[in-house]
Design an enzyme around this catalytic site. Structure first.
Site, PDB file in Angstrom:
ATOM      1  N   ASP A  69     -13.554  38.328 -19.451  1.00  0.00           N
ATOM      2  CA  ASP A  69     -13.829  39.275 -18.373  1.00  0.00           C
ATOM      3  C   ASP A  69     -12.545  39.817 -17.757  1.00  0.00           C
ATOM      4  OD1 ASP A  69     -16.580  39.006 -18.595  1.00  0.00           O
ATOM      5  OD2 ASP A  69     -16.663  37.345 -17.165  1.00  0.00           O
ATOM      6  N   TYR A 127     -11.958  26.128 -22.685  1.00  0.00           N
ATOM      7  CA  TYR A 127     -11.402  26.862 -21.552  1.00  0.00           C
ATOM      8  C   TYR A 127     -10.723  25.895 -20.590  1.00  0.00           C
ATOM      9  CZ  TYR A 127     -14.185  31.000 -22.793  1.00  0.00           C
ATOM     10  OH  TYR A 127     -14.727  32.090 -23.430  1.00  0.00           O
TER      11      TYR A 127
END
Length: 285
Positions: A69, A127
């Site tokens: 994003d 992540y």
């Protein structure tokens, strides 16, 4: 070439065409995310394709392992593209980097078998979400970490995180606009690590929903601050309702640090990143 939109890489490479995989790292702060946007809106994909097209002297389109994003970073993104142009691997790295802005870098290049796919061949993604926990906001790490001025109890966060490990319906942690077909994902580990003033959420799973890591981080920080009980993480998970999940954490501290593939592809594995966490031990598994 400003008016040329590169074709997307095919599912498998055609005869006479090479499939090239690249490792990519980038600082996402000034980009509207990975995915190519309308003209004039900066994206990591557009910048990379433009640089690769200059090296190839023809339009190049890439497919990535995971679309990040706006303002989200990566130290372990993987992409692939198909080309009939012959270039040494060094040219795909050094030549592309010479045409990229300073906040995007190609880290390695490999010629891959035709059935390799950056997205669909991936077995797991990992992540890290970096939280700077201090009363004073960090000037030097601005837009590279999420600042939380409230004292966070990492013990509470660790205990709460364990209910997320395993296979679950993560509807409560997906964005409303998430287009994934299924909310059921498997988390291999959800860990909280300390590195100086930083608290790092390290999470590895088979796949992730839109905003999932940031929503998990938001819940864990709320629990760490003592605003909700440890059991709240389980309640949110079992609600299967995004409205139960609280705030979405800021994007700045989020990094895609590794994409894992079957051993047959023999892709290199660099440090997990980001750079300022170089002293943090890599916990395998």
């Amino acid at each position: 070439m400003n008016d040329v939109v590169p074709p997307a890489a095919a599912e498998s490479a055609a005869a006479g065409v090479s499939r090239i995989a690249l490792g990519i790292e980038y600082k996402g702060s000034r980009y509207r995310g990975w995915q190519r946007q309308e003209a004039g809106v900066p994206s990591v994909q557009e910048a990379l394709e433009r640089a690769l097209s200059k090296v190839a002297a023809e339009p190049v389109g890439v497919i990535c392992a995971g679309r990040t994003d706006a303002a989200v970073h990566a130290s372990g993104q993987v992409v692939h593209f198909d080309t009939a142009v012959e270039r040494p691997l060094k040219a795909w790295v050094m030549g592309t980097n010479a045409n990229l802005p300073a906040d995007i870098s190609v880290t390695w290049a490999r010629v891959m078998p035709a059935h390799f796919h950056a997205r669909f061949s991936a077995m797991a993604r990992r992540y890290r979400y970096a939280i700077y926990n201090d009363p004073i906001r960090p000037a030097h790490l601005a837009e590279e970490v999420t600042w939380n001025h409230r004292p966070l109890d990492i013990g509470r966060m660790r205990e709460a995180a364990q209910v997320l490990v395993g296979t679950h319906d993560f509807t409560s942690f997906r964005a409303v606009q998430c287009q994934a077909k299924s909310p059921v994902k498997t988390m291999h580990h959800v860990r909280l690590l300390e590195h100086g003033r930083l608290i790092v959420l390290d999470i590895r799973g088979n796949a992730f929903l839109h905003h999932m890591v940031r929503n998990i981080a938001g819940v864990l920080m709320t629990i760490g601050a003592g605003e909700r009980p440890i059991e709240w993480a389980k309640e949110v998970l079992e609600a299967r309702d995004r409205r139960a999940g609280g705030v979405t954490a800021h994007p700045y501290g989020l990094y895609l640090v590794r994409v894992e593939y079957p051993g047959e592809f023999e892709l290199p594995e660099r440090y997990l990143g980001p750079h300022f966490l170089s002293g943090l031990p890599d916990i395998v598994g």
